[in-house]
Enzyme design. Structure first.
Site, mmCIF file in Angstrom:
data_model
loop_
_atom_site.group_PDB
_atom_site.id
_atom_site.type_symbol
_atom_site.label_atom_id
_atom_site.label_comp_id
_atom_site.label_asym_id
_atom_site.label_seq_id
_atom_site.Cartn_x
_atom_site.Cartn_y
_atom_site.Cartn_z
ATOM 1 N N SER A 182 -2.021 3.940 0.741
ATOM 2 C CA SER A 182 -0.916 3.299 1.445
ATOM 3 C C SER A 182 -1.254 1.817 1.657
ATOM 4 O O SER A 182 -1.468 1.093 0.687
ATOM 5 C CB SER A 182 -0.671 4.042 2.763
ATOM 6 O OG SER A 182 0.596 3.769 3.268
ATOM 7 N N HIS A 184 4.005 11.266 0.519
ATOM 8 C CA HIS A 184 3.048 10.242 0.946
ATOM 9 C C HIS A 184 1.721 10.866 1.375
ATOM 10 O O HIS A 184 0.708 10.191 1.457
ATOM 11 C CB HIS A 184 3.651 9.423 2.094
ATOM 12 C CG HIS A 184 2.944 8.126 2.340
ATOM 13 N ND1 HIS A 184 2.841 7.148 1.372
ATOM 14 C CD2 HIS A 184 2.301 7.632 3.430
ATOM 15 C CE1 HIS A 184 2.168 6.114 1.868
ATOM 16 N NE2 HIS A 184 1.825 6.385 3.102
ATOM 17 N N ASP A 213 7.523 10.537 -2.557
ATOM 18 C CA ASP A 213 6.999 9.622 -1.537
ATOM 19 C C ASP A 213 8.138 8.698 -1.118
ATOM 20 O O ASP A 213 8.489 7.769 -1.835
ATOM 21 C CB ASP A 213 5.816 8.803 -2.073
ATOM 22 C CG ASP A 213 5.129 7.995 -0.964
ATOM 23 O OD1 ASP A 213 5.736 7.852 0.120
ATOM 24 O OD2 ASP A 213 4.005 7.532 -1.179
#
EC number: 3.4.21.26
Length: 710
Positions: free
Chosen positions: A554, A680, A641
């Site tokens: 991320s 994610h 995601d």
């Protein structure tokens, strides 16, 4: 190593955007449409070279087998009391999702209350949030499919685990707060949007609303309680005060630790909740964070960073709320960060601090704020806690790099307040006494001392020969504290590795000052801190550049990609998971607009000047020196995601392969793997986790020529 034949990827040289007079070409902008045939073909062509490369890694099978074996240990949450029953989460070891159990007493037989594993064949439906009614008779629970942030809320009667007909949709980033009469619950929903919302769309999330759902009614009848038509980015989460009288509304605009705080006295709503509530704007600016702890009548205790970057506890009397009248209950610590506070047994406060990236746990008197007791803790993290105002006991869970978890129980009715070990888990096959964890402080480029944990086998020679795995994050006020990671311990045990975790700026390790030191105009500090961590490991003989892997996810994916661009000579391998790679466009997709508090926004000329200097997509260049190439790179992302949308990594890899991968001197692979039915990371089924880490460490082993040690 071998040179690669990368797929031919169309470049649209006409895709040019003007940013404050700078013409920026975005030749892979077409990859931003996840549903186009061209994008699907791109993903397929990339996976077609990546998957065989990973599968042919000699150690992948050994790694996966060992991971499956060692990860098969029981995983428990703290027990928590709701109404007259106890609940806890438990995973026997390799279940895809953890299961919620219920007991009539701590010694009583445990029964399954909710098992998400029964909701899909492949474990891709996950529990995302839950809330019990005050009497513990009902539970609302959120379900997310394939890793998406979109949630469907359902309801169950605990007695007999009976599912109710109520279903709430269009839910995302939501609170779940029951009124104490058990009649219904506050939650957040987004307006209907055109097209799909299953986590594969990229449309932006704006105009979140606060609604109240009455149990036993249809969602179409839900009551709108708060909305902000003039402030589309605002998100308002509700919670009930401990006495059930007040609804507290915490309004946030981005990811900064600041919020407005409005409240409604339900006694002033004689007809119940029928529409927009009568909100009193206690705090109506974004100049500090106010986290509700408890209240006695109109005197409310908050954890705040207002004029206290390491946080303190204050009391505000709602009948006399001027800031000059606030009382300090527990002052700010000069160095340690107050992470969270809970009220228990009506007159105690449990305070959790972070001291040099290690947690400490204390008991204070609620009336005076005085310290009553410090609970004994080893070096590590408190990762679980339960105990509310009406409870007379607490549970807390401890973990560290070498300890998977100990749950303690403390009966607060007893004179001596001594915690006892309630549950302790051991992992067969890894003997913690063979390894050591050290914490060092190394200087960054500007002289700031940065903490770093290093885990390795005892007695290794510091001769630069060891493979090393360096992890970092550095953003959004998030602290990276010691945690137990089987996949990394296998790297230490079976690949002769050294594990390092650098607590760089941008995180919350030393409060809001540390966070602000690594955001906006200061973002380069994160990259400098991380590169200096690598240089420290090399200088001290833990590893060498060709043996060093860096990893982040991320915001940490942005970190490692930027470091690869800035210092390709410093690393042998880079694994970037679900990274933010296009810093000029991230704010246009799903919830990206909330991150402008950390990054800034390219619509602003000054911010554009910061972003263009480090944006991974815009800073790829072939190293000038003949003997320097890019490290081996593996980008990982997923089709569902909807936090960091999967256009970032494909655009970045296409750019890398075009500008770097075609060079004769670039022998290290530049690859991407796009997973399906995954998001994610939250709620990822165990089976997928095992596949992903097997890919990662097999890639490292193949690229850095690491042998498996039995």
């Amino acid at each position: 190593m071998l040179s690669f034949q990368y797929p031919d990827v169309y470049r649209d040289e006409t895709a040019v955007q003007d940013y404050h007079g700078h013409k920026i070409c975005d030749p892979y902008a077409w990859l931003e449409d996840p549903d186009s045939e061209q994008t699907k073909a791109f993903v397929e062509a990339q996976n077609k070279i990546t998957v065989p490369f990973l599968e042919q890694c000699p150690i992948r099978g050994l790694y996966k087998e060992r991971m499956t074996e060692l990860y098969d240990y029981p995983k428990y949450s703290c027990n928590f009391k709701k109404g007259k029953r106890y609940f806890y989460f438990y995973n026997t070891g390799l279940q895809n999702q953890r299961v919620l159990y219920v007991q009539d007493s701590l010694e009583g037989e445990a029964r399954v209350c909710l098992d998400p594993n029964t909701l899909s064949d492949d474990g891709t439906v996950a529990l995302r949030g839950y809330a019990f009614s005050e009497d513990g008779e009902y539970v609302a629970y959120g379900l997310s499919a394939s890793g998406s942030d979109w949630v469907t809320i359902k309801f169950m009667k605990v007695d007999g685990a009976k599912e109710l007909a109520d279903v709430l949709e269009r839910v995302k980033f939501s609170c779940m707060a029951w009124t104490h009469d058990g009649k219904g619950m506050f939650y957040n929903a987004y307006p209907q949007q055109d097209g799909k919302s299953d986590g594969t769309e990229t449309s932006t999330n704006l105009h979140q609303k606060l609604c109240y759902h009455v149990l036993g009614t249809d969602q179409s009848e839900d009551i709108l309680c708060a909305e902000f038509p003039d402030e589309p980015k605002w998100m308002g989460g509700a919670e009930l005060s401990d006495d059930g009288r007040y609804v507290l509304l915490s309004i946030r605009e981005g990811c900064d630790p600041v919020n407005r705080l409005w409240y409604c006295d339900l006694h002033q709503e004689p007809n119940g909740i029928t529409g927009i509530l009568k909100w009193v704007k206690l705090i109506d600016n974004f100049e500090g964070e106010y986290d509700y702890v408890t209240n006695e009548g109109t005197v409310f205790t908050f954890k705040t960073n207002r004029h206290s970057p390491n946080y303190r506890l204050i009391n505000i009397d709602f009948t006399d709320p001027e800031e000059s009248r606030w009382k300090v209950l527990v002052p700010e610590h000069e160095k340690d960060v107050l992470e969270w506070v809970a009220c228990v047994r009506s007159n105690f406060l449990v305070l959790c601090y972070l001291h040099d990236v290690k947690n400490t746990l204390q008991l204070h008197d609620m009336a005076t704020g005085a310290l009553l007791k410090t609970f004994p803790l080893e070096v590590g993290s408190v990762v679980g806690y339960s105990g509310q105002k009406k409870d007379t006991e607490i549970f807390y869970q401890f973990t560290s790099f070498l300890s998977p978890g100990i749950i303690y129980h403390c009966d607060l009715t007893k004179e001596e307040l001594e915690p006892r070990v309630f549950r302790e888990v051991t992992v067969k096959g890894i003997d913690a006494s063979d390894y050591q964890t050290v914490q060092i402080f190394y200087p960054s480029k500007d002289g700031t001392k940065i903490p770093m944990f290093i885990v390795h086998k005892k007695g290794i020679k510091l001769d630069g020969s060891h493979p090393a795995f360096l992890y970092g994050y550095g953003g959004f006020n998030i602290s990276i504290t010691p945690n137990y990671s089987v996949c990394r311990l296998i790297f230490v045990r079976h690949m002769g590795g050294v594990l390092a975790v650098a607590n760089i700026r941008g995180g919350g390790e030393y409060g809001e000052t540390w966070h602000k030191g690594g955001i906006l105009a200061n973002k380069q500090n994160c990259f400098d801190d991380f590169q200096c961590a690598a240089e420290y490991l090399i200088k001290e003989g833990y590893t060498s550049p060709k043996r060093l892997t860096i990893n982040g996810g991320s915001n940490g994916g942005l970190l490692v990609a930027t470091c690869a661009n800035q210092r390709p000579d410093l690393f042998g391998c880079v694994i970037a998971q679900v990274g933010v790679m296009d810093m000029l466009k991230f704010h246009k997709y799903t919830i990206g607009h909330a991150w402008t508090t950390d990054y800034g926004c390219s619509d602003n000329k000054q911010h554009f000047e910061w972003l263009i200097k480090y944006s991974p997509l815009h800073n790829v260049k072939l190293p000038e020196a003949d003997d320097i190439q890019y490290p081996s790179m593996l980008l990982l992302t997923a089709d569902h995601d909807d936090r960091v949308v999967p256009l970032h990594s494909p655009k970045f890899i296409a750019t890398l392969q075009h500008l770097v991968g075609r060079s004769r001197k670039q022998n290290n692979p530049l690859l991407i793997h796009v997973d399906t039915k995954a998001g994610h990371g939250a709620g990822k089924p165990t089976a997928k986790v095992i596949e992903e880490v097997s890919d990662m460490f097999a890639f490292i082993a193949r690229c850095l020529n690491i042998d498996w040690i039995q």
